[in-house]
Design an enzyme around this catalytic site. Structure first.
Site, PDB file in Angstrom:
ATOM      1  N   SER A 113     -58.914  16.621 -61.272  1.00  0.00           N
ATOM      2  CA  SER A 113     -57.932  16.007 -60.395  1.00  0.00           C
ATOM      3  C   SER A 113     -58.276  14.552 -60.102  1.00  0.00           C
ATOM      4  CB  SER A 113     -57.803  16.827 -59.101  1.00  0.00           C
ATOM      5  OG  SER A 113     -56.771  16.331 -58.290  1.00  0.00           O
ATOM      6  N   ASP A 256     -50.378  15.943 -60.396  1.00  0.00           N
ATOM      7  CA  ASP A 256     -49.612  16.934 -59.640  1.00  0.00           C
ATOM      8  C   ASP A 256     -49.302  16.442 -58.231  1.00  0.00           C
ATOM      9  OD1 ASP A 256     -52.216  17.132 -58.692  1.00  0.00           O
ATOM     10  OD2 ASP A 256     -52.267  19.321 -58.688  1.00  0.00           O
TER      11      ASP A 256
END
Length: 467
Positions: A113, A256
């Site tokens: 991430s 995301d």
């Protein structure tokens, strides 16, 4: 395979995923073991009737240098247990989770991430994009990773698929494409997966898109891919103002999450974006239940009620949000951290869907985002303030005692509501930190109360020295 210790796995298995530094904490051998353990878990869950079929597993990776080798290692683990692999190659996490719903198959995303370049990790889900966390399978996967699993007689196969075009069509389904207006957009991909996803999704739409740092480079040569940190928005803010763009989009590493910047170069908080998207969803789905985590501004439930929706407050974290979405049938859920969940996206979160919904709102607004945002911003907030403490639980208890006369709850950490202002104090899952989020009527009040609570935290921490 080499042996691995329980202590080594303790350092990389987190509440929601696997994450560590490469290669000292996480290497191809460990990743292969996790792949085998996940395949066994997914097959057993399917055979027990708890989710869809598990004869295949989707595998994808982000742009980190170790990504391709780790994806191959994970695939080797999967096929060793007799399951097939559908290799998606480079992808964003929301693309992988959508594919887990679309193909009704378990999935693994190799990503860390927003973490720095030396990290990599694994996010897992079952068929239908059902989350896998420490309480929903990750603990068992950790144990099987430790002990190792024997190979099955039949090995699986590996095939490849390009799911990005179908994902782009899916994202478009959340808006009326014909009603979109020409808008100038600057997207800062931070050398992450937004550089692949945003151009594909916005292709064919009436937008003029400029991508900052769109080259996929997991060493992050320009700035960290963590848009919740204000310093990582500065290049985007400057470019939006310089080019006269209508909006700026800042994606994290696996794309995301998204944070927005208005036409004046001013960032929108996750709460503000949650409120705008919630209002848009309620126009299309009147009376729907909308979720918001307990860090979000009080403005969020106010706006949901004003627009005829049913607000439901949740704990922080995707596994909790998705569970409550399933229980309530909520159409949408938002978090202060830039995660936005959609019922029609298999209850998974997607930054690019949230961005497109806001762009549709802006297309119909007849005013710039800097004006459109004003009715949604009703309070002043502190942002997240982290303090290192010796004993987070003890400090929280002492702060709770100080505010014994106020409304409190322990849904997630400690939330204290004093009417004109409120705060939440939560321990970090991974570090000896307390996270403070506070909101008040205006900026002077917010700043004053922040100093008040921080002083209480410091005093409580000092009091634990002799405890």
């Amino acid at each position: 395979m080499a042996t691995i210790s329980a202590e080594a796995l303790d350092s990389i298995f987190k509440a929601y995923d696997v994450r560590g530094t490469v290669p000292d904490q996480l290497d191809a051998d460990v990743v292969e073991r996790v792949g085998a353990a996940f395949a066994r878990f997914a097959r057993d869950e399917a055979e027990a009737g708890r989710h869809g079929p598990a004869d295949r597993v989707l595998v994808a990776h982000d742009m980190r240098p170790s990504g391709p080798a780790f994806a191959e290692a994970f695939a080797r683990g999967v096929i060793s247990q007799g399951l097939d692999v559908i290799h998606m190659g480079l992808a964003s996490t929301d693309l992988l989770f959508w594919a887990a719903g679309h193909f009704d198959a378990p999935g693994a995303m190799l990503t860390a991430s927003h973490n720095p370049a030396q990290y990599n990790g694994i996010k897992l889900c079952l068929a239908g994009a059902r989350p896998v966390g420490i309480e929903t399978g990750l603990a068992r996967i950790k144990q099987d990773t430790l002990t190792g699993l024997p190979e099955r007689d039949r090995k699986g196969s590996i095939t490849s698929v390009d799911a990005l075009p179908a994902f782009a069509e899916h994202v478009h389904s959340f808006v009326d494409v014909a009603g979109l207006k020409p808008l100038k957009i600057v997207a800062d991909a931070a050398n992450g997966m937004g550089g692949l996803i945003a151009p594909a999704v916005f292709s064919g739409l009436p937008f003029e898109l400029e991508v900052l740092y769109g080259e996929l480079d997991g060493t992050f040569p320009n700035h960290p891919a963590d848009p919740i940190q204000p310093e990582n928005l500065r290049d985007l803010q400057a470019r939006v103002v310089e080019t006269g763009a209508d909006v700026g989009l800042a994606f994290d590493g696996d794309a995301d999450r998204v944070f927005l910047v208005d036409d004046q170069g001013q960032p929108l908080s996750g709460s503000l974006t949650t409120a705008i998207v919630a209002a848009a969803i309620l126009e299309k789905h009147p009376g729907s239940t909308i979720l918001y985590n307990l860090i979000c501004s009080k403005a969020v439930p106010e706006i949901i009620r004003e627009r005829g929706g049913k607000p439901v407050r949740t704990r922080v974290g995707h596994s909790f949000i998705k569970q409550v979405m399933a229980e309530t049938g909520a159409a949408f859920g938002g978090e202060h951290s830039g995660h936005y969940y959609f019922r029609d996206n298999y209850r998974a979160d997607s930054g690019i869907i949230a961005a497109l919904v806001v762009l549709e709102v802006l297309s119909h607004a007849g005013e710039p985002l800097s004006s459109l945002r004003v009715p949604y911003e009703r309070y002043a907030d502190s942002g997240e303030i982290n303090t290192r403490v010796r004993d987070a639980a003890a400090v929280i208890d002492r702060v709770a005692e100080h505010f014994a006369g106020a409304a409190q709850d322990r849904l997630d950490g400690l939330t204290v509501d004093l009417g004109d202002w409120w705060f939440n104090l939560r321990p970090s899952n991974t570090e000896p930190l307390l996270r403070l989020n506070l909101e008040a009527r205006d900026r002077p009040s917010c700043d004053r109360h922040v100093e008040e609570v921080r002083a209480l935290i410091a005093a409580a921490d000092d009091a634990t020295k002799g405890a």
